[in-house]
Design a protein around this motif. Structure first.
Motif, PDB file in Angstrom:
ATOM      1  N   ARG A 170       0.830  -1.203   0.000  1.00 55.07           N
ATOM      2  CA  ARG A 170       0.000   0.000   0.000  1.00 55.07           C
ATOM      3  C   ARG A 170       0.859   1.245   0.000  1.00 55.07           C
ATOM      4  O   ARG A 170       0.532   2.245  -0.626  1.00 55.07           O
ATOM      5  CB  ARG A 170      -0.892  -0.019   1.237  1.00 55.07           C
ATOM      6  N   LEU A 171       1.954   1.142   0.715  1.00 59.13           N
ATOM      7  CA  LEU A 171       2.823   2.293   0.789  1.00 59.13           C
ATOM      8  C   LEU A 171       3.367   2.627  -0.591  1.00 59.13           C
ATOM      9  O   LEU A 171       3.485   3.798  -0.970  1.00 59.13           O
ATOM     10  CB  LEU A 171       3.973   1.999   1.737  1.00 59.13           C
ATOM     11  N   LEU A 173       1.940   2.158  -3.338  1.00 60.72           N
ATOM     12  CA  LEU A 173       0.873   2.803  -4.096  1.00 60.72           C
ATOM     13  C   LEU A 173       0.766   4.277  -3.723  1.00 60.72           C
ATOM     14  O   LEU A 173       0.662   5.162  -4.583  1.00 60.72           O
ATOM     15  CB  LEU A 173      -0.443   2.081  -3.820  1.00 60.72           C
ATOM     16  N   ILE A 174       0.811   4.529  -2.419  1.00 56.54           N
ATOM     17  CA  ILE A 174       0.740   5.918  -1.976  1.00 56.54           C
ATOM     18  C   ILE A 174       1.936   6.687  -2.510  1.00 56.54           C
ATOM     19  O   ILE A 174       1.818   7.823  -2.971  1.00 56.54           O
ATOM     20  CB  ILE A 174       0.689   5.967  -0.432  1.00 56.54           C
ATOM     21  N   GLY A 175       3.079   6.019  -2.480  1.00 61.06           N
ATOM     22  CA  GLY A 175       4.270   6.649  -3.010  1.00 61.06           C
ATOM     23  C   GLY A 175       4.111   7.008  -4.466  1.00 61.06           C
ATOM     24  O   GLY A 175       4.555   8.061  -4.914  1.00 61.06           O
ATOM     25  N   LYS A 176       3.453   6.135  -5.188  1.00 67.20           N
ATOM     26  CA  LYS A 176       3.240   6.422  -6.600  1.00 67.20           C
ATOM     27  C   LYS A 176       2.313   7.610  -6.772  1.00 67.20           C
ATOM     28  O   LYS A 176       2.474   8.422  -7.677  1.00 67.20           O
ATOM     29  CB  LYS A 176       2.613   5.194  -7.292  1.00 67.20           C
ATOM     30  N   ILE A 177       1.306   7.696  -5.884  1.00 66.84           N
ATOM     31  CA  ILE A 177       0.323   8.768  -6.052  1.00 66.84           C
ATOM     32  C   ILE A 177       0.934  10.126  -5.752  1.00 66.84           C
ATOM     33  O   ILE A 177       0.666  11.099  -6.445  1.00 66.84           O
ATOM     34  CB  ILE A 177      -0.899   8.494  -5.150  1.00 66.84           C
ATOM     35  N   ILE A 178       1.773  10.178  -4.726  1.00 67.75           N
ATOM     36  CA  ILE A 178       2.332  11.487  -4.366  1.00 67.75           C
ATOM     37  C   ILE A 178       3.662  11.736  -5.052  1.00 67.75           C
ATOM     38  O   ILE A 178       4.355  12.689  -4.741  1.00 67.75           O
ATOM     39  CB  ILE A 178       2.499  11.610  -2.842  1.00 67.75           C
ATOM     40  N   HIS A 179       3.969  10.887  -5.965  1.00 67.64           N
ATOM     41  CA  HIS A 179       5.193  11.074  -6.712  1.00 67.64           C
ATOM     42  C   HIS A 179       5.079  12.326  -7.571  1.00 67.64           C
ATOM     43  O   HIS A 179       4.039  12.595  -8.142  1.00 67.64           O
ATOM     44  CB  HIS A 179       5.371   9.847  -7.605  1.00 67.64           C
ATOM     45  N   LEU A 250      -6.116   9.562 -11.419  1.00 70.43           N
ATOM     46  CA  LEU A 250      -5.892   8.607 -10.333  1.00 70.43           C
ATOM     47  C   LEU A 250      -6.184   7.182 -10.797  1.00 70.43           C
ATOM     48  O   LEU A 250      -5.409   6.253 -10.556  1.00 70.43           O
ATOM     49  CB  LEU A 250      -6.813   8.967  -9.173  1.00 70.43           C
ATOM     50  N   ILE A 254      -3.970   3.856 -10.942  1.00 70.48           N
ATOM     51  CA  ILE A 254      -4.268   2.678 -10.138  1.00 70.48           C
ATOM     52  C   ILE A 254      -4.561   1.477 -11.021  1.00 70.48           C
ATOM     53  O   ILE A 254      -4.138   0.360 -10.743  1.00 70.48           O
ATOM     54  CB  ILE A 254      -5.449   2.979  -9.194  1.00 70.48           C
ATOM     55  N   PHE A 613       0.767  -0.543   6.143  1.00 72.30           N
ATOM     56  CA  PHE A 613       1.234   0.089   4.918  1.00 72.30           C
ATOM     57  C   PHE A 613       2.320  -0.715   4.238  1.00 72.30           C
ATOM     58  O   PHE A 613       2.482  -0.683   3.038  1.00 72.30           O
ATOM     59  CB  PHE A 613       1.744   1.498   5.227  1.00 72.30           C
TER      60      PHE A 613
END
Lengths: 745, 565
Positions: A170-171, A173-179, A250, A254, A613
């Motif tokens: 999950r982390l 994924l979050i990393g990818k989003i806030i990249h 988004l 995803i 995460f």
């Protein structure tokens, strides 16, 4: 927390480790989780960041030639690659953009028609709509939308990947989003969404058309002052457009919509488009519905913020007579809901059409000549391209072409089997078979490393015994039996390779009882090649066994790499040398720091939230291992079809010399794949979504690989039959072949 | 349920019969050596009509001289191989009587034979829903006799009426779609008309080994293997109304089964000794709107699977391992009733319920449309090199031939069919004299099979009027040659015992000594009939590829067509 952002890296690398040749691409782009290979073709108005990235890409290719070439050579190679890309992909991208632009007026007309719908007066409705179509603002909107579609296409071109990047936790994924790259993507899409919504509002007319509307503030009945008020409907439209643009971005991330899945059958582009169009419209309608629902909720809670801000900055009043929209009754406006939904459908349909065209054009087959007719074509012929390190998309197209020619085209097969004119060497066949074999050998090694890591993890301890038997059999044979020299740096003889992997895995073996699914499993499990761990800071460093035992692998090799500052684009072999030399004399402070780091990690790892995460999804990790398996599938199909055809078509017997090597490689791979499928979670199928626009075929690539490997072996054994007994292979493989001959596998 | 089927009786050594009937060396070269196997009870006599101990000489074959029959009349056949048939693979010949098989395994409906017993309403509704979907559920509720549901019944009956009206509108537009699934299955199943009364629903040889799969009336599929005594019986919750089975080529043991709602792909372990593979071995391929699946075809390269339904206008191309599918849609003509992939993998025949069939080219997936004059295309088969298609049309008793230009990969997206189809054989009913009275043979063709060497063609000919005495369903065998010119010569007939009708025919895909025809009879018997000949079709690439010896025998036509049957 510097280490946190490393996890996406790992997955990106996990998706890429393939012996380190050519796919330094991945190492460079690890901070950019999307594999971006394309040159900025036909996109002069590129954002600065993207340009920078592109330069990184250029350097990446240059890095491949680091072994022996100076910077001049690098630049030349990069330039050649770019020229090749432009030549192969340029016109396709242009055509894709042109087509999506051409379809824009059609979409706009449909939108105008549907937005002005009057079910009770159909004739009036039709005549009104057709009148509207020729008005200047609709024409202007179409022009503006063309620009939007162009920008969307540029983003498509920039962000596509032929190898999907799969977030393992999950982390990640979050990393990818806030990249940052993704943030740029999202912001740009939100702005584009707002533009589309503005166009939609203008075309819808009525109460949605303008942001500021005249209103009368009536302090008293006779003292009515005309003033400008904020039109909240218009604002609602704009914000909803921005929201949808963001949602699109988004979901694009995803659902891995940037992944170019190659079609299972070749079809004409028109048919492919026609087939996907109903799906596309359906998908857009449904998605728009969900987005509008979510947006309404968001607006209900936070709608007052933009409203206040706009009204203060633009000095607009808020009409007290109108019902505010951020209330429950305000949002229950069916007409508003319909128009916003229609606007969302319009937005998504135009964007998805651009995406679909790009996908169709980019995955179309390209015909690479086997033998150059003219001297300047030498760079574009199939053996040359396969053996150089082209951008991945070119490599994919070349392998696809190889598969098709081996299956369908006797004339081109004849060219593959032909001998060179002066000298009489089978250069074409040698180059093609060598490339295919090295691809397959890479995969074998990767899987072996993966399995050894799993075995070391205590999960599959019993396999260690087997592994001890296997190393000397296949790889060494492969390396020796191949009649031509495999001089490539990436083809490590198996014995050396496994010893390397073993030494790297030594520290990992000390962590007992960890699970694949747990965040503390060995990094080699999550990153596919154990070799990578050579670059980890633990390698060779002096550590107390106690710390080692408890030391959870929360931050995997990536963090170590960052600390070392070693370059991502270095090959495993290079990094082995470099990191090895760095790690020979660890300073005391360094060790102390290491211990501290370990302790912090240990502390963190006990917290549930962190656990949540960091926990790796086993399915995702397995998918990451096989994410580029499409290449191997084509290599297998191409090779096996060529070998099968050689039984009758190969006049000079050029294939015979390679047959033992091919059989050895295939049988070894078969053995390794079989063993891999015995690992936990590997043989369970992920849920399938049929008939949706989102392509999830990368999730089941491992099954495709297994099936095509078996089919490839059967294809060869069926054609050659008993003649295979004359081929020199090891006894173990002979036994296996016999089983294939008897259809017992 | 049928118990464990009787162990396949060891086939009677054919040499015994040879010894009794004829001395083999005196046989004419072109004879068909048919030796149907007897089941152990001996109640099955393959041809009571034609006595075994005399060679058939007198009447001409009941086939009109083929209208297109060109080329030299002397096929370059080598002398027949010595009858060394002892080393035939022990093929299981079976009898699967229908009585032993329970009908389609459904939950018992309310109608019990002896005791008037009604299930609770919810149970019946559940059952109806499972059987007939939403419409069945509605009907069941409307027809319920329970009290207290008046308002619901009234409302639902309105719904049912509306549905019926809508469907009648729909049906008037696309007539074949309004046919209920069950009625649909009969005519469009591979086997033929009366699908209800046969024990064997589908049959398929494994493309490389002596192994075949049989789908039975009770929706189970059994796999018989000549080299092992284990008979796996495949059952699955979704395996209902099995209409076709197909083995994946270039693979040891993957079997696709066409079911009511999906395609099941069984991954069997060829070395396993289990007789009931778990349903976990089955992969379910379903697509909304694609049911019932009645025909399947694997690509000869083993990569793709085609599935088709008479109701769905699209046929699906499956990549089985990734479970991806691509719809191949066309408009007009309705669904697909019959699929046949040419052995070289280049073309696919897809017949529709209307008077049109299509030939797809399997690289770019474009198609050629072929309207027929009378009815829908009933069946078809490809020559081994994929250059010729033989097909028949419902209601006509002729075999058409359609030739295609030789397939080359460079002509992308072209099917390359010739302009018109030509009639190669007229099979209309004929009377001819036998020593045992007048025999009438001929009529519509129900199904066809071409053997892998391209030298024998078997055709099930059904009498046009089944009530007419004397017209039976027979299997006619032709000798064929495809190159350099197409030839089709009548060869002989196969006939079952009095009540047995041939239902399904298939050739063994890799029979070394000629061709081996397998016939599934309506009595549930499966028999294998070998034809021994030396094939001119030498397996390609074998070293001693020499042209066959041309024997200048102009008297081929005068040779007796039946030697033994």
């Amino acid at each position: 927390m510097p280490g946190l952002a490393v996890l996406p890296t790992l997955c990106a690398r996990a998706a890429s480790c393939r012996g380190g040749r050519g796919e330094g691409a991945w190492h460079a782009s690890y901070w950019l989780p999307r594999a971006s290979i394309a040159a900025p073709i036909g996109c002069p108005g590129l954002p600065a960041v993207l340009r920078r990235k592109w330069r990184v890409g250029g350097g990446r290719w240059a890095a491949e030639t680091l072994n022996g070439a100076g910077p001049g050579m690098e630049a030349a190679a990069a330039g050649r690659q770019r020229a090749l890309l432009r030549q192969v992909l340029g016109w396709r991208l242009a055509a894709a953009v042109a087509w999506s632009g051409l379809l824009l007026p059609v979409c706009t007309a449909a939108f105008v028609l549907l937005s002005g719908i009057q079910p009770l007066r159909p004739l009036r409705w039709l005549s009104d709509s057709f009148d509207d179509l020729y008005t200047s603002h609709v024409i202007f909107c179409i022009l503006l939308m063309s620009v939007v579609v162009l920008v969307i296409s540029v983003f498509n071109v920039e962000f596509y990947a032929v190898v999907p990047s799969i977030p393992c936790s999950r982390l990640a994924l979050i990393g990818k989003i806030i990249h940052p790259q993704q943030v740029i993507h999202s912001v740009a899409h939100a702005i584009m969404g707002m533009l589309v919504a503005w166009c939609a509002a203008v075309m819808t007319k009525g109460r949605f058309q303008f942001l500021a509307v005249p209103c009368t503030i009536s302090e008293s009945l006779n003292d009515a002052v005309p003033q400008m008020c904020l039109n909240e409907y218009h604002l609602f439209f704009l914000l909803s457009g921005a929201f949808m643009g963001y949602c699109y971005s988004l979901l694009y991330l995803i659902n891995n919509m940037n992944y170019l899945a190659f079609p299972i059958i070749q079809q004409y582009k028109y048919l492919r488009f026609r087939r996907s169009l109903p799906l596309l419209v359906k998908h857009s309608c449904v998605e728009s519905l969900y987005s509008v629902r979510n947006f309404c909720v968001a607006y209900y809670f936070f709608g007052y913020i933009p409203k206040m801000w706009i009204s203060t900055t633009m000095d607009l009043r808020i009409d007290s007579k109108l019902h505010p929209l951020d209330t429950l009754s305000g949002l229950l406006d069916l007409s508003l809901f319909y128009h916003v939904w229609l606007c969302g459908v319009f937005l998504l349909v135009t964007w998805y059409i651009a995406w679909l065209f790009f996908k169709i054009y980019a995955t179309e087959t390209h015909h690479f000549p086997v033998q150059p007719t003219f001297a300047e074509e030498t760079d574009q012929c199939l053996p040359k391209i396969l053996n150089s390190n082209p951008p991945l998309i070119i490599k994919f197209l070349a392998l696809q072409d190889l598969m098709l020619l081996s299956q369908y085209s006797p004339v081109r097969r004849q060219e593959v089997f032909s001998l060179s004119q002066p000298g009489g060497h089978p250069h074409n066949w040698t180059a093609i078979s060598r490339e295919c074999l090295s691809l397959l050998t890479d995969l074998t090694q990767r899987l072996i490393a993966q399995q050894e890591a799993a075995a070391a993890n205590g999960r599959a301890k019993q396999q260690v015994g087997e592994m001890k038997v296997s190393p000397q059999t296949p790889g060494a044979v492969v390396a020796e039996d191949i009649p031509f020299q495999l001089q490539r740096s990436n083809v490590i003889p198996r014995a050396a390779m496994s010893s390397l992997a073993k030494s790297s895995l030594m520290p990992l073996k000390a962590s007992p009882g960890s699970d694949i699914g747990s965040p503390f499993s060995s990094p080699a499990l999550n990153c596919k090649a154990g070799i990578l761990d050579l670059s980890s800071p633990w390698h060779g460093s002096v550590q107390s066994p106690l710390v080692m035992r408890r030391g959870p692998k929360l931050w995997t090799s990536g963090s170590g790499l960052q600390m070392n500052g070693s370059h991502r684009e270095s090959f495993p072999v290079l990094s082995v040398a470099r990191v090895g030399s760095e790690a020979v004399q660890p300073s005391f402070i360094y060790t102390w720091l290491q211990n501290k780091q370990e302790q912090i990690k240990n502390f963190l790892s006990r917290r549930v939230l962190i656990m949540y995460f960091f926990s790796k999804h086993p399915e995702a990790s397995i998918q990451a291992v096989f994410s580029d398996a499409q290449m191997h599938i084509w290599a297998l199909e191409g090779l096996s079809h060529l070998v099968a055809a050689s039984f009758t078509e190969d006049q000079f017997g050029v294939v015979q010399t390679t047959l033992p090597a091919i059989l050895n490689t295939l049988l070894t791979l078969q053995e390794v794949v079989d063993r891999h499928f015995k690992l936990p979670h590997v043989s369970s199928k992920p849920p399938r979504s049929s008939g949706s626009l989102v392509d999830t075929s990368y999730k089941t690539l491992r099954f495709a690989l297994r099936a095509s490997l078996k089919t490839a072996l059967y294809r060869i054994t069926t054609v050659f039959g008993e003649h295979l007994n004359a081929v020199q292979v090891s006894t173990e493989h002979k036994k296996r072949l016999q089983q294939f001959l008897e259809y017992k596998e | 349920m049928l118990g464990p089927p009787p162990p396949p009786p060891p086939p009677p050594p054919p040499t015994q019969r040879w010894a009794r009937d004829h001395p083999p060396p005196s046989l004419p070269p072109q004879s068909v050596f048919g030796t149907p196997r007897r089941p152990s009870e001996g109640r099955y006599d393959p041809l009571p009509l034609f006595p075994q101990n005399r060679a058939w000489t007198a009447p001409p074959p009941p086939i009109h001289p083929p209208k297109v029959l060109c080329g030299t009349p002397s096929p370059p056949h080598s002398p027949p191989p010595p009858p060394s048939k002892q080393n035939l693979p022990p093929l299981p010949a079976l009898t699967l009587p229908e009585d032993g098989l329970k009908g389609p395994g459904r939950p018992e409906s309310g109608a019990q034979p002896f005791l008037h017993h009604r299930e609770a309403l919810w149970k019946r509704v559940l059952c109806a829903w499972r059987d007939g979907g939403l419409r069945g559920l509605l009907k069941e509720i409307v027809s319920a006799e329970e009290e207290g549901l008046q308002w619901a019944k009234t409302a639902l009956s309105c719904v049912v009426t509306a549905c019926r009206w809508l469907s009648s509108l729909h049906g008037s537009l696309l007539p074949h779609l309004s046919v209920r699934c069950k009625a649909l299955r009969g005519p469009f199943c591979a086997g033929g008309r009366n699908g209800a009364g046969r024990a064997i629903r589908a049959f398929a040889w494994h493309p490389h080994t002596s192994k075949f799969a049989v789908a039975l009336l009770d929706d189970s599929v059994r796999v018989y293997n000549s080299s092992s005594a284990t008979i796996p019986s495949l059952k699955h919750r979704l395996q209902r109304n099995v209409a076709a089975v197909a083995w994946k080529p270039l693979c040891a043991s993957i079997l696709a089964v066409a079911c009511q709602s999906c395609v099941l792909v069984w991954h069997l372990d060829p070395t396993s000794l289990s007789t009931r593979p778990s349903s976990g071995c089955a992969q379910v391929l379903s697509y909304p709107g694609h049911s019932p699946v009645t025909s399947l075809a694997w690509a000869p390269s083993g990569k793709l699977l085609l599935s088709a339904s008479p109701v769905d206008t699209a046929m699906l191309v499956w990549d089985v391992s990734t479970e991806n599918c691509v719809q191949l849609q066309w408009f007009g003509g309705g669904g697909v009733t019959f699929l046949a992939w040419s052995p070289d993998g280049s073309k696919v025949l897809a017949a529709t319920p209307s008077a049109v069939f299509k030939v797809w080219e399997a690289q770019m997936w474009t198609c050629e449309k072929w309207p027929t004059i009378k009815g829908r295309c009933q069946t078809g088969c490809w020559s081994p090199d994929g250059s010729r298609l033989l097909f028949t049309v419902l209601g006509e008793s002729v075999i058409y031939s359609l030739s295609f230009s030789e397939y080359r990969g460079d002509m992308q997206g072209q099917v390359g069919g010739s302009k018109t189809a030509s009639i190669v054989a007229d099979l209309s009913e004929t009377t001819f004299e036998t020593p045992y009275g007048e025999e009438r043979v001929g009529g519509a063709v129900q199904s066809m099979a071409w053997d892998p060497t391209g030298e024998r063609l078997a055709v099930i000919i059904r009498g046009q009027n089944p009530r007419t005495a004397g017209t039976q369903t027979v299997v006619a065998v032709f000798r064929t040659r495809n190159s350099p010119v197409f030839e089709l010569l009548p060869c002989g007939f196969l006939r079952g015992e009095q009540s047995a009708e041939p239902q399904l025919i298939a050739f063994h895909p890799c029979f070394q000594k000629g061709a081996l025809l397998t016939v599934c009879w309506s009595t549930g018997t499966i028999s294998h009939i070998p034809f021994f000949f030396l094939s001119t079709h030498v397996p390609y690439g074998s070293p001693g590829r020499s042209p066959a010896v041309v024997t200048a025998s102009s008297s081929v036509r005068e040779q007796p067509l039946f030697s033994e049957l």
